[in-house]
Design an enzyme around this catalytic site. Structure first.
Site, PDB file in Angstrom:
ATOM      1  N   CYS A  78     -18.778  50.970  24.806  1.00 29.35           N
ATOM      2  CA  CYS A  78     -18.228  49.926  25.673  1.00 29.35           C
ATOM      3  C   CYS A  78     -16.958  49.348  25.043  1.00 29.35           C
ATOM      4  O   CYS A  78     -16.840  49.265  23.827  1.00 29.35           O
ATOM      5  CB  CYS A  78     -19.257  48.831  25.903  1.00 29.35           C
ATOM      6  SG  CYS A  78     -20.740  49.472  26.701  1.00 29.35           S
ATOM      7  N   GLY A 131     -26.759  49.824  19.182  1.00 27.70           N
ATOM      8  CA  GLY A 131     -27.343  50.960  19.888  1.00 27.70           C
ATOM      9  C   GLY A 131     -27.841  50.666  21.283  1.00 27.70           C
ATOM     10  O   GLY A 131     -27.969  49.519  21.687  1.00 27.70           O
ATOM     11  N   GLU A 132     -28.105  51.747  22.022  1.00 27.38           N
ATOM     12  CA  GLU A 132     -28.591  51.650  23.401  1.00 27.38           C
ATOM     13  C   GLU A 132     -30.084  52.011  23.402  1.00 27.38           C
ATOM     14  O   GLU A 132     -30.441  53.196  23.285  1.00 27.38           O
ATOM     15  CB  GLU A 132     -27.763  52.591  24.289  1.00 27.38           C
ATOM     16  CG  GLU A 132     -28.285  52.806  25.682  1.00 27.38           C
ATOM     17  CD  GLU A 132     -28.686  51.528  26.415  1.00 27.38           C
ATOM     18  OE1 GLU A 132     -27.847  50.625  26.558  1.00 27.38           O
ATOM     19  OE2 GLU A 132     -29.849  51.436  26.841  1.00 27.38           O
ATOM     20  N   CYS A 136     -23.307  38.430  19.529  1.00 29.95           N
ATOM     21  CA  CYS A 136     -23.404  39.551  20.476  1.00 29.95           C
ATOM     22  C   CYS A 136     -22.248  40.528  20.307  1.00 29.95           C
ATOM     23  O   CYS A 136     -21.092  40.136  20.350  1.00 29.95           O
ATOM     24  CB  CYS A 136     -23.359  39.045  21.915  1.00 29.95           C
ATOM     25  SG  CYS A 136     -24.748  38.047  22.370  1.00 29.95           S
ATOM     26  N   ASN A 184     -16.988  37.882  22.212  1.00 30.10           N
ATOM     27  CA  ASN A 184     -16.595  37.713  20.812  1.00 30.10           C
ATOM     28  C   ASN A 184     -15.562  38.776  20.477  1.00 30.10           C
ATOM     29  O   ASN A 184     -15.817  39.962  20.632  1.00 30.10           O
ATOM     30  CB  ASN A 184     -17.817  37.885  19.908  1.00 30.10           C
ATOM     31  CG  ASN A 184     -18.852  36.816  20.174  1.00 30.10           C
ATOM     32  OD1 ASN A 184     -18.607  35.641  19.947  1.00 30.10           O
ATOM     33  ND2 ASN A 184     -19.994  37.217  20.705  1.00 30.10           N
ATOM     34  N   SER A 204     -32.280  45.101  26.306  1.00 26.07           N
ATOM     35  CA  SER A 204     -30.981  45.042  26.964  1.00 26.07           C
ATOM     36  C   SER A 204     -30.413  46.450  27.061  1.00 26.07           C
ATOM     37  O   SER A 204     -30.436  47.202  26.092  1.00 26.07           O
ATOM     38  CB  SER A 204     -30.043  44.145  26.142  1.00 26.07           C
ATOM     39  OG  SER A 204     -28.747  44.164  26.682  1.00 26.07           O
ATOM     40  N   CYS A 232     -33.121  39.809  16.446  1.00 23.62           N
ATOM     41  CA  CYS A 232     -32.351  40.783  17.224  1.00 23.62           C
ATOM     42  C   CYS A 232     -32.383  42.110  16.468  1.00 23.62           C
ATOM     43  O   CYS A 232     -31.935  42.178  15.321  1.00 23.62           O
ATOM     44  CB  CYS A 232     -30.914  40.284  17.402  1.00 23.62           C
ATOM     45  SG  CYS A 232     -29.842  41.436  18.259  1.00 23.62           S
ATOM     46  N   CYS A 236     -17.212  46.250  22.503  1.00 23.01           N
ATOM     47  CA  CYS A 236     -18.340  46.186  21.570  1.00 23.01           C
ATOM     48  C   CYS A 236     -17.982  46.808  20.220  1.00 23.01           C
ATOM     49  O   CYS A 236     -17.476  47.922  20.163  1.00 23.01           O
ATOM     50  CB  CYS A 236     -19.532  46.915  22.178  1.00 23.01           C
ATOM     51  SG  CYS A 236     -20.932  47.046  21.064  1.00 23.01           S
ATOM     52  N   CYS A 293     -23.287  53.820  18.458  1.00 18.37           N
ATOM     53  CA  CYS A 293     -23.694  53.933  19.857  1.00 18.37           C
ATOM     54  C   CYS A 293     -22.733  54.850  20.576  1.00 18.37           C
ATOM     55  O   CYS A 293     -21.516  54.731  20.443  1.00 18.37           O
ATOM     56  CB  CYS A 293     -23.700  52.559  20.522  1.00 18.37           C
ATOM     57  SG  CYS A 293     -24.271  52.628  22.236  1.00 18.37           S
ATOM     58  N   GLU A 304     -27.699  46.751  10.926  1.00 19.99           N
ATOM     59  CA  GLU A 304     -27.746  45.303  10.822  1.00 19.99           C
ATOM     60  C   GLU A 304     -28.813  44.733  11.755  1.00 19.99           C
ATOM     61  O   GLU A 304     -29.103  45.299  12.810  1.00 19.99           O
ATOM     62  CB  GLU A 304     -26.381  44.704  11.176  1.00 19.99           C
ATOM     63  CG  GLU A 304     -25.332  45.045  10.142  1.00 19.99           C
ATOM     64  CD  GLU A 304     -24.031  44.292  10.333  1.00 19.99           C
ATOM     65  OE1 GLU A 304     -23.465  43.842   9.327  1.00 19.99           O
ATOM     66  OE2 GLU A 304     -23.567  44.149  11.473  1.00 19.99           O
ATOM     67  N   HIS A 315     -21.219  43.415  33.422  1.00 22.55           N
ATOM     68  CA  HIS A 315     -19.831  43.104  33.043  1.00 22.55           C
ATOM     69  C   HIS A 315     -18.779  43.318  34.124  1.00 22.55           C
ATOM     70  O   HIS A 315     -17.651  42.860  33.984  1.00 22.55           O
ATOM     71  CB  HIS A 315     -19.374  43.869  31.795  1.00 22.55           C
ATOM     72  CG  HIS A 315     -20.362  43.856  30.677  1.00 22.55           C
ATOM     73  ND1 HIS A 315     -20.992  42.714  30.256  1.00 22.55           N
ATOM     74  CD2 HIS A 315     -20.852  44.858  29.896  1.00 22.55           C
ATOM     75  CE1 HIS A 315     -21.820  43.013  29.266  1.00 22.55           C
ATOM     76  NE2 HIS A 315     -21.761  44.293  29.043  1.00 22.55           N
TER      77      HIS A 315
HETATM   78  N1  SAH Z   1     -26.753  48.570  24.138  1.00 25.14           N
HETATM   79  C1  SAH Z   1     -27.391  47.494  24.784  1.00 25.14           C
HETATM   80  C2  SAH Z   1     -27.875  46.423  23.834  1.00 25.14           C
HETATM   81  C3  SAH Z   1     -26.962  45.986  22.726  1.00 25.14           C
HETATM   82  S1  SAH Z   1     -25.559  45.047  23.108  1.00 25.14           S
HETATM   83  C4  SAH Z   1     -26.505  46.887  25.851  1.00 25.14           C
HETATM   84  O1  SAH Z   1     -25.328  47.224  25.887  1.00 25.14           O
HETATM   85  O2  SAH Z   1     -27.006  46.110  26.647  1.00 25.14           O
HETATM   86  C5  SAH Z   1     -26.193  43.448  23.549  1.00 25.14           C
HETATM   87  C6  SAH Z   1     -25.286  42.671  24.501  1.00 25.14           C
HETATM   88  O3  SAH Z   1     -24.074  42.249  23.836  1.00 25.14           O
HETATM   89  C7  SAH Z   1     -24.859  43.484  25.695  1.00 25.14           C
HETATM   90  O4  SAH Z   1     -24.976  42.735  26.870  1.00 25.14           O
HETATM   91  C8  SAH Z   1     -23.415  43.772  25.371  1.00 25.14           C
HETATM   92  O5  SAH Z   1     -22.684  44.058  26.512  1.00 25.14           O
HETATM   93  C9  SAH Z   1     -22.987  42.503  24.701  1.00 25.14           C
HETATM   94  N2  SAH Z   1     -21.729  42.612  23.964  1.00 25.14           N
HETATM   95  C10 SAH Z   1     -21.173  43.722  23.434  1.00 25.14           C
HETATM   96  N3  SAH Z   1     -20.010  43.428  22.816  1.00 25.14           N
HETATM   97  C11 SAH Z   1     -19.814  42.104  22.966  1.00 25.14           C
HETATM   98  C12 SAH Z   1     -18.805  41.197  22.551  1.00 25.14           C
HETATM   99  N4  SAH Z   1     -17.771  41.618  21.823  1.00 25.14           N
HETATM  100  N5  SAH Z   1     -18.936  39.897  22.887  1.00 25.14           N
HETATM  101  C13 SAH Z   1     -20.013  39.458  23.573  1.00 25.14           C
HETATM  102  N6  SAH Z   1     -20.996  40.267  23.985  1.00 25.14           N
HETATM  103  C14 SAH Z   1     -20.903  41.573  23.700  1.00 25.14           C
HETATM  104 FE1  SF4 Z   2     -22.178  49.361  24.875  1.00 26.54          FE
HETATM  105 FE2  SF4 Z   2     -24.485  48.256  24.049  1.00 26.54          FE
HETATM  106 FE3  SF4 Z   2     -23.600  50.547  22.957  1.00 26.54          FE
HETATM  107 FE4  SF4 Z   2     -22.319  48.282  22.449  1.00 26.54          FE
HETATM  108  S1  SF4 Z   2     -24.392  48.781  21.839  1.00 26.54           S
HETATM  109  S2  SF4 Z   2     -21.384  50.268  22.972  1.00 26.54           S
HETATM  110  S3  SF4 Z   2     -22.539  47.198  24.380  1.00 26.54           S
HETATM  111  S4  SF4 Z   2     -24.211  50.257  25.062  1.00 26.54           S
END
Ligand code: SAH
Ligand code: SF4
Length: 338
Positions: A109, A157-158, A332, A292, A189, A98, A112, A105, A85, A214
């Site tokens: 987290c 993804g990271e 996000c 979210n 990010s 974006c 996420c 990933c 996406e 976080h």
């Molecule tokens: N993997 C990278 C980039 C993608 S996520 C990273 O983790 O930074 C982009 C941002 O969205 C990150 O700061 C992540 O922590 C945040 N994010 C992930 N899940 C979320 C959620 N459910 N609500 C709000 N932000 C979220």
């Molecule tokens: Fe964590 Fe970013 Fe991967 Fe989501 S996309 S699991 S926030 S590292």
């Protein structure tokens, strides 16, 4: 679109060099969605291009438009059938894209949606930069007035676990002859792959770096961002200090506020203390994001505002990030490609 290989093809076919310039204009200036729309090119060249060089490395599977925000999300089908996406959004002014860098990933987290998918594979640099080209074509087709000025690597993804393709994609996206988004308008990010910060400062010193923190407590962060077991808070502090010394750039800390998890006064204090451990920390800016959740639920605005106020009280520069398109799961952390 790998324009270098088209250029080579034109050369190998003994075609005049101006054909390459025409192709470039068709792809990046006119942003044609099909080779047939490239009216300056002769028919036989168009046929060859059609056969050998698809404009995008994926096809559009589905596009959704937010009813409340100026945001759209596209589900794209890659050549191997897997899906990703990407999001186009407008917070007032020009467009931001974006992009995703991986399918799924491996970091996982806790809050996420992407992290709940299994990690499938890295994207190639073309699959990443083509997401921007896709939206460029869309903006053209829909006659949208504003241009694409910003790109954020905040999709699925990271990015720093797909380092080589991420760097190549940034170079392609920022190439003034191609997608022409200025490096300073591109943000990467990361959940904290600290051993790549040094490389990033060398390879892309102009790009904005955002660290998804976080939590400023190791035990707690281990649970929210499992990668913390490998690169803990002290390691991240050192890596950021070095990064700032090398680049002289402002860095961003992303903090997703989850009510009942990391939103208490002690969390604010700990975050402030952790930031104070970074040298030149006047260059650190905190972006707060309301979490979210499923079914369109979000952390209450009041909670996030209180958190911001607490940080301001510690003289920390902070803003609240607007997250667009949660009605179409484009906000996000919501990308998942089901
Ligand atoms: N993997 C990278 C980039 C993608 S996520 C990273 O983790 O930074 C982009 C941002 O969205 C990150 O700061 C992540 O922590 C945040 N994010 C992930 N899940 C979320 C959620 N459910 N609500 C709000 N932000 C979220
Ligand atoms: Fe964590 Fe970013 Fe991967 Fe989501 S996309 S699991 S926030 S590292």
């Amino acid at each position: 679109m790998n324009f270098d290989s088209v250029k080579q093809f034109i050369k190998d076919s003994n075609l005049p060099a101006y054909r390459a310039a025409q192709v470039k204009d068709a792809v990046y200036k006119n942003a044609v969605s099909a080779w047939d729309e490239a009216t300056t090119l002769p028919a036989d060249l168009k046929e060859k291009l059609k056969k050998n060089f698809p404009l995008l490395t994926f096809t559009l599977n589905k596009i959704q438009h937010s009813k409340k925000d100026r945001a759209a999300k596209a589900l794209l089908k890659l050549e191997d059938g897997l899906k990703i996406e990407t999001v186009l959004m407008n917070m007032g002014g020009s467009w931001t894209v974006c992009v995703s860098t991986q399918i799924g990933c491996a970091v996982g987290c806790s809050f996420c949606f992407t992290g709940r998918m299994k990690f499938k594979r890295d994207l190639t640099w073309e699959e990443i930069s083509d997401q921007v080209l896709f939206w460029l074509q869309y903006v053209k087709k829909e006659n949208l007035a504003e241009r694409i000025s910003n790109v954020v690597f905040m999709g699925m993804g990271e990015p720093l676990l797909n380092y080589v393709s991420t760097v190549k994609a940034v170079k392609e996206i920022s190439n003034p002859d191609r997608l022409a988004v200025g490096m300073r308008h591109i943000s990467i990010s990361t959940s904290g792959v600290a051993d790549k910060f040094h490389n990033l400062a060398v390879d892309l010193p102009q790009v904005n770096l955002a660290l998804s923190l976080h939590s400023a407590d190791d035990e707690e962060r281990n649970k929210i961002v499992p990668l913390n077991r490998k690169f803990n808070l002290e390691t991240l502090q050192k890596a950021l200090t070095e990064y700032i010394a090398m680049t002289g750039r402002q860095v961003f800390i992303e903090y997703t506020v989850v009510d009942g998890v990391n939103d208490r006064p002690e969390h604010i204090r700990r975050l402030g203390k952790w930031i104070s451990g970074i040298k030149d920390n006047y260059l650190v800016h905190v972006n707060l994001i309301a979490c979210n959740k499923a079914r369109g639920e979000v952390t209450p605005e009041k909670t996030v505002k209180l958190f911001a106020k607490g940080l301001q009280g510690m003289n920390i520069s902070v803003s609240i990030r607007k997250s667009l398109g949660n009605d179409i799961s484009a906000a996000c952390g919501q990308l998942a490609a089901k």
